[in-house]
Design a protein around this motif. Structure first.
Motif, PDB file in Angstrom:
ATOM      1  N   LYS A   1      12.996  44.446  37.791  1.00  0.00           N
ATOM      2  CA  LYS A   1      11.873  45.343  37.557  1.00  0.00           C
ATOM      3  C   LYS A   1      10.558  44.587  37.715  1.00  0.00           C
ATOM      4  O   LYS A   1      10.430  43.426  37.324  1.00  0.00           O
ATOM      5  N   ILE A   2       9.590  45.267  38.325  1.00  0.00           N
ATOM      6  CA  ILE A   2       8.273  44.661  38.482  1.00  0.00           C
ATOM      7  C   ILE A   2       7.698  44.374  37.100  1.00  0.00           C
ATOM      8  O   ILE A   2       7.624  45.251  36.245  1.00  0.00           O
ATOM      9  N   SER A   3       7.299  43.126  36.894  1.00  0.00           N
ATOM     10  CA  SER A   3       6.849  42.693  35.576  1.00  0.00           C
ATOM     11  C   SER A   3       5.383  43.023  35.346  1.00  0.00           C
ATOM     12  O   SER A   3       4.637  43.337  36.278  1.00  0.00           O
ATOM     13  N   LYS A   4       4.969  42.921  34.110  1.00  0.00           N
ATOM     14  CA  LYS A   4       3.567  43.132  33.751  1.00  0.00           C
ATOM     15  C   LYS A   4       2.681  42.100  34.457  1.00  0.00           C
ATOM     16  O   LYS A   4       1.590  42.422  34.936  1.00  0.00           O
ATOM     17  N   GLY A   5       3.172  40.870  34.528  1.00  0.00           N
ATOM     18  CA  GLY A   5       2.411  39.821  35.217  1.00  0.00           C
ATOM     19  C   GLY A   5       2.216  40.134  36.689  1.00  0.00           C
ATOM     20  O   GLY A   5       1.149  39.876  37.264  1.00  0.00           O
ATOM     21  N   GLN A   6       3.249  40.694  37.336  1.00  0.00           N
ATOM     22  CA  GLN A   6       3.138  41.059  38.748  1.00  0.00           C
ATOM     23  C   GLN A   6       2.151  42.216  38.941  1.00  0.00           C
ATOM     24  O   GLN A   6       1.388  42.235  39.904  1.00  0.00           O
TER      25      GLN A   6
ATOM     26  N   ALA B   1       5.821  44.027  49.327  1.00  0.00           N
ATOM     27  CA  ALA B   1       6.909  43.663  50.235  1.00  0.00           C
ATOM     28  C   ALA B   1       7.293  42.202  50.066  1.00  0.00           C
ATOM     29  O   ALA B   1       8.479  41.841  50.112  1.00  0.00           O
ATOM     30  N   ASP B   2       6.291  41.364  49.826  1.00  0.00           N
ATOM     31  CA  ASP B   2       6.541  39.941  49.606  1.00  0.00           C
ATOM     32  C   ASP B   2       7.229  39.716  48.258  1.00  0.00           C
ATOM     33  O   ASP B   2       8.210  38.970  48.161  1.00  0.00           O
ATOM     34  N   MET B   3       6.709  40.378  47.222  1.00  0.00           N
ATOM     35  CA  MET B   3       7.286  40.246  45.876  1.00  0.00           C
ATOM     36  C   MET B   3       8.749  40.699  45.830  1.00  0.00           C
ATOM     37  O   MET B   3       9.586  40.080  45.175  1.00  0.00           O
ATOM     38  N   LEU B   4       9.034  41.791  46.536  1.00  0.00           N
ATOM     39  CA  LEU B   4      10.357  42.403  46.469  1.00  0.00           C
ATOM     40  C   LEU B   4      11.289  41.925  47.581  1.00  0.00           C
ATOM     41  O   LEU B   4      12.407  42.421  47.711  1.00  0.00           O
ATOM     42  N   ASP B   5      10.812  40.967  48.377  1.00  0.00           N
ATOM     43  CA  ASP B   5      11.607  40.386  49.464  1.00  0.00           C
ATOM     44  C   ASP B   5      12.117  41.476  50.416  1.00  0.00           C
ATOM     45  O   ASP B   5      13.303  41.534  50.749  1.00  0.00           O
ATOM     46  N   LEU B   6      11.204  42.326  50.876  1.00  0.00           N
ATOM     47  CA  LEU B   6      11.560  43.443  51.741  1.00  0.00           C
ATOM     48  C   LEU B   6      11.427  43.122  53.227  1.00  0.00           C
ATOM     49  O   LEU B   6      11.840  43.911  54.073  1.00  0.00           O
ATOM     50  N   ILE B   7      10.847  41.972  53.547  1.00  0.00           N
ATOM     51  CA  ILE B   7      10.544  41.662  54.951  1.00  0.00           C
ATOM     52  C   ILE B   7      11.732  40.946  55.599  1.00  0.00           C
ATOM     53  O   ILE B   7      12.115  39.851  55.168  1.00  0.00           O
ATOM     54  N   PRO B   8      12.349  41.557  56.626  1.00  0.00           N
ATOM     55  CA  PRO B   8      13.485  40.912  57.296  1.00  0.00           C
ATOM     56  C   PRO B   8      13.060  39.656  58.037  1.00  0.00           C
ATOM     57  O   PRO B   8      11.955  39.571  58.572  1.00  0.00           O
TER      58      PRO B   8
END
Length: 597
Positions: free
Chosen positions: A340-345, A421-428
């Motif tokens: 889950k996306i954190s408060k810090g993020q 996209a960077d935070m969630l590692d969505l970029i192939p």
């Protein structure tokens, strides 16, 4: 002492293999590293590749002196290719099973102590690397980058030559223009009080070539822009410039699509997977991504909810709408969040949005039985539920909001989208997603409310907008035959079909508020040339530096240029720009008003 050698090599390392064992050779190169084992010394000699040199005390009278060779010295080595001991094999090198048993070593040039280790150049402070650029160039990374750049450009040249294009060099000293970016100014010594400028692009020259009957032109062109300090820009940069006569917009798109698909596999073989080209309109790009250069490698889309929140009393949304702004949102599905996306993020995303002009970054977290957000009490439960219904948000999803002038709202959410996209590692990885963006507005508003061109003033409106273009009406509605090539979120090329008719080009300048006198002063020479049977034509320009930055997976275009300048336009190695003597200034008819501190 300077060397008097005239023959430095009988072979290159790339010519040496296990099949050349027993061969007596002479090679030259740089000392990449040196390892002293007492009676034996091992040198990794570097030129096109690495070859291990074996120094045996019994074979070399000056063995003790050779032990003092410093890394990056240049040496010449003669000896015999032998097999390495099996426990000394190096599987990371093509030459890892052989070595050169040295019988003579000549020091061609002893190096000083290095300011940084060549192998760790990429970890060195950039200003130091730029000061010693000639040393950084010796690193494997820079060598490969420059080689790949050469091969890409050669592949472009070969491909266009095969299609009967002619490479024509256009002038670097040219006339100034009031349109476009700020230009570098060159004073004329022979014509006091008059000036040349360095070209922002060969735009007008290549259109003159079309008028002159050169139907297929290209050039690897140097271009210059005197822009304010920006980390991703350079005052001089390299373009693939191209122009063709008697073509449609689709002809140019098809030609450049094929060129892209040909040159990259030719150089990078299987490194990159090229995905199928997509085409979207400028409006779709702005609506879905908030930018005209979207990164389509991942599916996070923006949605406009201005009409839904228009009735709210929530001031953060209400005031921007009253001022002509918009409210957009981006939903992050729980399926995309491995954690889950954190408060810090969220705080980092908020700071990012603020850096792009947004006051803050509102959000709603969707829970199983409630909506969690500081803005719910201001927004109202019913409006909040409408948003959730419109976005089809599910428990675990997060919806982020941007409310501001359209330009700011889009830019902020575009930045947030990329960061997510960077935070969630969505970029192939290792994929290229090329995209054509078409149907750009012909004109756009300036800060003072007047009209200017969106790409360049020579673009031709789409046929269905020509009537209102010629009547100088409905300026905001006119769409141009313009196109951009976007790659992984970066614009790498842009072009248009040009106005080849004097009347159409004159109308363009009328839309921008130019008087007849101003039009003649700015483009009178173009109007005159087009009056002599100029053919329909169009073109495109690729940013070679930006393309290479993507292909080489670098952070900045400075990393793919042999001699880059800093973000503020300084060349640390050659110390430019620099003051000139009073004599030189006088000869150039220049008097400076700047006072040295």
């Amino acid at each position: 002492m300077p060397t008097t050698q005239t023959i430095y090599r009988t072979h290159r390392i790339q010519e040496i293999s296990e099949h050349t064992q027993g061969l007596s050779i002479t090679i030259s190169g740089w000392v990449s590293s040196i390892r002293d084992h007492g009676e034996l010394i091992f040198i990794d000699l570097r030129e096109s590749e690495i070859l291990q040199i074996r120094l045996n005390r019994d074979h070399l009278a000056d063995f003790d002196q050779l032990a003092k060779i410093k890394p990056e010295s240049t040496i010449q080595v003669s000896g015999i290719i032998i097999k390495r001991e099996s426990d000394d094999y190096n599987s990371s090198l093509r030459t890892g099973t052989i070595e050169l048993d040295a019988t003579e070593i000549i020091i061609l040039n002893m190096s000083k102590t290095l300011p940084f280790e060549i192998k760790k150049a990429h970890k060195t402070k950039e200003s130091l690397r730029m000061k010693y650029k000639f040393l950084e160039m010796r690193s494997d990374s820079v060598q490969k980058t420059l080689l790949h750049r050469h091969k890409i450009i050669k592949s472009i040249r070969d491909s266009l030559d095969d299609q009967d294009f002619i490479e024509v060099e256009t002038p670097v000293l040219t006339a100034g223009s009031e349109e476009g970016s700020r230009e570098f100014i060159i004073p004329s010594r022979q014509h006091p009080g008059e000036f040349y400028t360095l070209p922002q692009a060969p735009q007008q020259f290549k259109q003159m070539l079309m008028t002159g009957g050169i139907e297929k032109y290209f050039q690897i062109a140097k271009c210059f822009r005197d822009e304010d300090s920006r980390g991703d820009r350079q005052p001089e940069f390299t373009q693939l410039d191209m122009e063709l006569a008697f073509v449609s917009m689709q002809d140019i798109i098809d030609l450049n699509t094929k060129l892209f698909q040909k040159i990259i596999p030719a150089v990078y073989t299987s490194k990159w997977k090229i995905k199928p080209f997509q085409t979207i309109t400028y409006k779709t790009a702005m609506d879905k991504y908030g930018t005209d250069k979207p990164d389509i490698r991942f599916d996070l889309f923006l949605e406009d909810i201005t009409d839904i929140v228009r009735k709210t009393e929530f001031e953060v949304f209400k005031k921007p709408i009253q001022d002509g702004g918009i409210v957009k949102c981006i939903k992050v599905s729980h399926n995309l969040q491995t954690k889950k996306i954190s408060k810090g993020q969220i705080e980092k995303l908020t700071l990012l949005a603020q850096s792009h002009g947004l006051g803050g970054l509102a959000y709603i977290i969707v829970k199983e039985d409630e909506l969690q957000s500081p803005i719910i009490k201001y927004l109202g439960e019913s409006v909040s539920q409408e948003i959730i219904k419109f976005t089809q948000a599910q428990p675990g999803d997060i919806v982020f909001f941007s409310a501001a002038h359209p330009k700011i709202a889009n830019a902020a959410l575009d930045a947030v989208r990329r960061k997510l996209a960077d935070m969630l590692d969505l970029i192939p990885k290792k994929e290229l997603h090329p995209l054509w963006v078409i149907d750009f507005p012909q004109f756009e508003r300036t800060d003072d409310g007047s009209w200017t061109f969106s790409h360049n003033p020579f673009s031709l409106p789409k046929p269905e907008y020509l009537k209102q273009h010629m009547k100088i009406t409905d300026t905001a509605e006119i769409l141009a035959q313009q196109y951009d090539l976007v790659l992984n979120g970066h614009e790498i090329a842009g072009g248009s079909i040009r106005s080849h008719s004097p009347d159409v080009l004159t109308a363009t300048y009328k839309h921008m508020g130019y008087s007849d006198e101003q039009i003649q002063k700015s483009i009178g020479h173009m109007l005159e040339a087009f009056s002599y049977g100029a053919p329909p034509h169009g073109g495109i320009a690729w940013g070679i530096d930006r393309l290479m930055m993507i292909l080489e997976e670098k952070e900045s275009i400075r990393d793919v240029i042999a001699f880059p300048k800093t973000g503020s336009g300084q060349d640390i190695l050659f110390q430019s720009p620099s003051p000139l003597s009073e004599q030189k200034l006088h000869e150039a008819n220049i008097r400076t008003t700047f006072l040295q501190k």
